[in-house]
Write an enzyme that holds these catalytic residues in place. Structure first.
Site, short mmCIF file in Angstrom:
data_model
loop_
_atom_site.label_atom_id
_atom_site.label_comp_id
_atom_site.label_asym_id
_atom_site.label_seq_id
_atom_site.Cartn_x
_atom_site.Cartn_y
_atom_site.Cartn_z
N CYS A 86 0.89 -1.23 0.19
CA CYS A 86 -0.10 -0.09 0.03
C CYS A 86 0.98 1.24 -0.03
O CYS A 86 1.54 1.65 1.00
CB CYS A 86 -0.83 -0.04 1.08
SG CYS A 86 -1.79 1.38 1.47
N CYS A 89 0.13 4.02 2.66
CA CYS A 89 0.25 3.58 4.00
C CYS A 89 1.82 3.99 4.19
O CYS A 89 2.17 4.47 5.22
CB CYS A 89 0.30 2.03 4.00
SG CYS A 89 -1.35 1.28 3.83
#
Length: 333
Positions: A86, A89
């Protein structure tokens, strides 16, 4: 999505308020005992202080009650749901870590890898990551999803600290900036001795970080040549080989070919690799199971072998792997 204003009306009960309350009472007793001992010339009142490095932890399903629910009786716990693949993230997590350390014990950050903790992801009904929650006195407050400006995140966390103190009487934990973290001091001396392959495994990780996929693959193979059962090397090799396969792919062309040729093993295998790298684990597994169903002979073997390789990437303990193994068995037998 921007951080939403917190409201206690949105609290989700995790059926752990009683446990958190008991933990809080025990913590208060411990603090009172430490203060009493200090007054009598015994252990100093700061004996329970933690190093700044202890304010950011990794948490899994097995340790969730201990590391999150019980600690939430002493300090507001931020839950950061993330994954290695991700990209947002990777922007948000370092910011949360920095703000947590700056809070100096008024917050604790617990990081949850969603790939390794599917049950927690389902329990919190995570629809996308990064997703951030808070746990206070055993209760959950949804904070925000996605990356937001630092100023807004800082304001949200400040409100969280205020809510914890005013409504629950939770003031955080004491931090000792001079305390030794996990990297030094007596705790480090108690750690297990380095394994015989630690240097090679570290070299593989360094190679991965540098984008040297061939070097990482070779390093992992060197370990497996002597220790074929080495779990870390097997997992690392599977991941490195996957990244090497997709490195030069044209995603649009691969997906177009897979759509046009649903029974073509090579097309489906390539698309499954992209699915997995993109975090669509069930899609990757389902695609290959379906391809096994409609192929035979060497084509079927090639697809089955790639599916087993992707199982290695995710890990045998993952429930998605277990489900896909069952589906594969039904197709084969």
């Amino acid at each position: 999505m921007q951080p939403r204003n917190m409201s206690m009306s949105g609290v989700v009960d995790l059926a752990a308020v009683k446990a958190a309350g008991e933990a809080k009472a025990k913590a208060e007793q411990a603090r009172a005992e430490a203060a009493r001992q200090a007054a009598e010339g015994g252990a100093p009142a700061s004996a329970g202080a933690v190093p700044p490095s202890a304010l950011v932890i990794d948490v899994d399903e097995a340790g969730f009650e201990r590391d999150v629910l019980q600690l939430s009786a002493e300090v507001p716990v931020i839950l950061d749901f993330w994954a290695e693949w991700c990209e947002p993230c990777k922007q948000l997590s370092p910011l949360l870590e920095r703000l947590t350390v700056e809070a100096n014990g008024r917050l604790l950050l617990a990081k949850v890898d969603v790939d390794a903790n599917q049950m927690l992801m389902q329990q919190f009904q995570i629809q996308g990551i990064p997703a951030v929650f808070a746990v206070v006195a055993g209760q959950v407050l949804p904070l925000f999803q996605g990356v937001a400006p630092e100023q807004e995140i800082r304001a949200t966390l400040a409100q969280l600290v205020q809510v914890a103190e005013e409504r629950f009487g939770i003031i955080g934990i004491e931090v000792d900036p001079d305390a030794e973290g996990p990297a030094g001091g007596p705790a480090a001396e108690a750690e297990a001795p380095a394994g015989p392959y630690d240097a090679l495994l570290e070299a593989a990780v360094v190679a991965l970080d540098a984008g040297d996929l061939a070097g990482a693959v070779q390093a992992y193979k060197n370990v497996l040549a002597d220790d074929p059962a080495n779990t870390e090397a097997r997992l690392g090799l599977a991941q490195a080989e996957l990244l090497a396969r997709v490195k030069d792919m044209n995603p649009q062309a691969v997906r177009a070919a897979a759509a046009e040729k649903p029974q073509d093993p090579a097309a489906q295998i390539a698309a499954a690799d992209l699915d997995l790298v993109g975090g669509h684990v069930e899609d990757a597994f389902g695609r290959l199971v379906d391809t096994v169903r409609v192929t035979a002979g060497s084509d079927r073997d090639a697809v089955r072998v790639r599916l087993l390789e992707l199982f290695e990437v995710i890990g045998a303990d993952d429930p998605r792997v277990a489900a896909a193994r069952t589906a594969l068995a039904r197709v084969l037998f």
